[in-house]
Design an enzyme around this catalytic site. Structure first.
Site, PDB file in Angstrom:
ATOM      1  CB  THR A  12      -0.944   0.037   1.225  1.00 29.92           C
ATOM      2  OG1 THR A  12      -0.146   0.019   2.424  1.00 29.92           O
ATOM      3  CG2 THR A  12      -1.904  -1.147   1.214  1.00 29.92           C
ATOM      4  CE  LYS A 140      17.170   1.649   0.873  1.00 30.78           C
ATOM      5  NZ  LYS A 140      17.062   2.508  -0.328  1.00 30.78           N
TER       6      LYS A 140
END
Length: 315
Positions: A12, A140
């Site tokens: 979403t 990351k």
């Protein structure tokens, strides 16, 4: 060979919803993780239901329920994480939740490709980034290390500057996403080359990679040649389209970095990232090399959006 079944985590979000749409458009059976933590977020619920109407399959799962992640992963061949990496305070490390996803993928043992949440600058090149902006790259790289140690097949997507945030406002670091009307701030001489990408194109390229052996265990850079532009070129495109000239105010690197002192944490992160992009040229100051590919060369059939066409929506 049939198309892979795909699970999108963070479906979403800004990129996630486009990845879901692209996956469906390219004919993949597509699952979207529906997290019970959605609570009363009606916009997200309506989006999930719209995905269902388009043919996506919703599957409940939560990072606080490890077993549910494993069960969700077992249903698919490819997992794509589009979780937000926004750093709004020093302790926000949302991307590290993906470590649980890595463990679930490892335990399930059936996933043939994992695409973690990347999509911006190549984290592997940002080890010397300015603090606090470096935090997202460090996170990351922690996730990448876990993926590679677990021997999970991967593709990392480096998509550079999202047009929604960098093009409409001519790359201004201000609270507006539409073109300025009178003056524009240029970073340095404004000639540093940047890569601007429409988010729908990012999603299309991303889905192209998942069944492509050429992208296996590689970083895929999205650097289509006509979208490699300087900020000055972007401004000139807008001036030509609008028929209006903007006053140009040049900011030196020192002036730009000095603006950090009066900002909150999130603002400091944004200044740091802008500095690396527009002053150091971190998106284009290197050659794509071994273990890396460029998306528009791999997939010339994708008719990517040029920035003059993108800017026409603001006329």
């Amino acid at each position: 060979m049939g198309k892979s079944k795909v699970l999108v985590v963070g479906g979403t979000g800004h990129m996630g919803r486009r990845i879901v749409t692209a996956s469906l458009a390219q004919g993949h059976i597509t699952y979207v993780l529906q997290r019970p933590e959605i609570g009363l977020a009606i916009d997200k619920l309506e989006m999930l239901l719209s995905f269902k109407k388009q043919g996506a399959r919703l599957i409940e799962g939560s990072f606080s329920d490890y077993g549910s992640l494993v069960e969700a992963v077992k249903k698919v061949d490819v997992v794509i994480s589009a979780m937000s990496g926004e750093h709004n305070h020093p302790d926000s490390h949302n991307l590290l939740l993906q470590l649980k996803l890595v463990e679930a993928i490892k335990e399930a043992g059936n996933v043939k490709r994992f695409l973690p949440s990347e999509f911006g600058m190549d984290a592997a090149r940002m080890g010397n980034a300015i603090i606090p902006g470096r935090a997202i790259f460090d996170d990351k790289m922690i996730v990448r290390k876990a993926i590679e140690e677990a021997k999970i097949p991967f593709t990392y997507i480096s998509a550079n500057c999202f047009a929604g945030y960098f093009v409409g406002n001519l790359s201004q670091l201000i609270d507006s996403l539409v073109p300025p009307k009178q003056k524009v701030f240029l970073y340095g001489d404004g000639n540093t080359k940047v890569v601007y990408m429409d988010e729908d194109d990012i999603a299309a390229y991303t889905i192209k990679t998942i069944d492509d052996p050429r992208a296996l265990n590689k970083t895929v850079f999205l650097r289509p040649p006509e979208n490699i532009l300087s900020q000055r070129q972007l401004v000139e495109i807008w001036e030509k389209l609008s028929g209006e000239k903007l006053e140009k105010v040049h900011l030196s690197g020192e002036e730009f970095l000095a603006s950090m002192k009066d900002m909150d944490f999130a603002g400091q992160v944004h200044v740091a990232h802008f500095y690396h992009i527009f002053y150091e040229g971190c998106l284009t100051n290197f050659e794509i090399g071994e273990g890396q590919e460029e998306a528009s060369e791999l997939y010339p059939e994708v008719n990517y959006t040029r920035m003059d066409d993108y800017l026409k929506r603001f006329l």
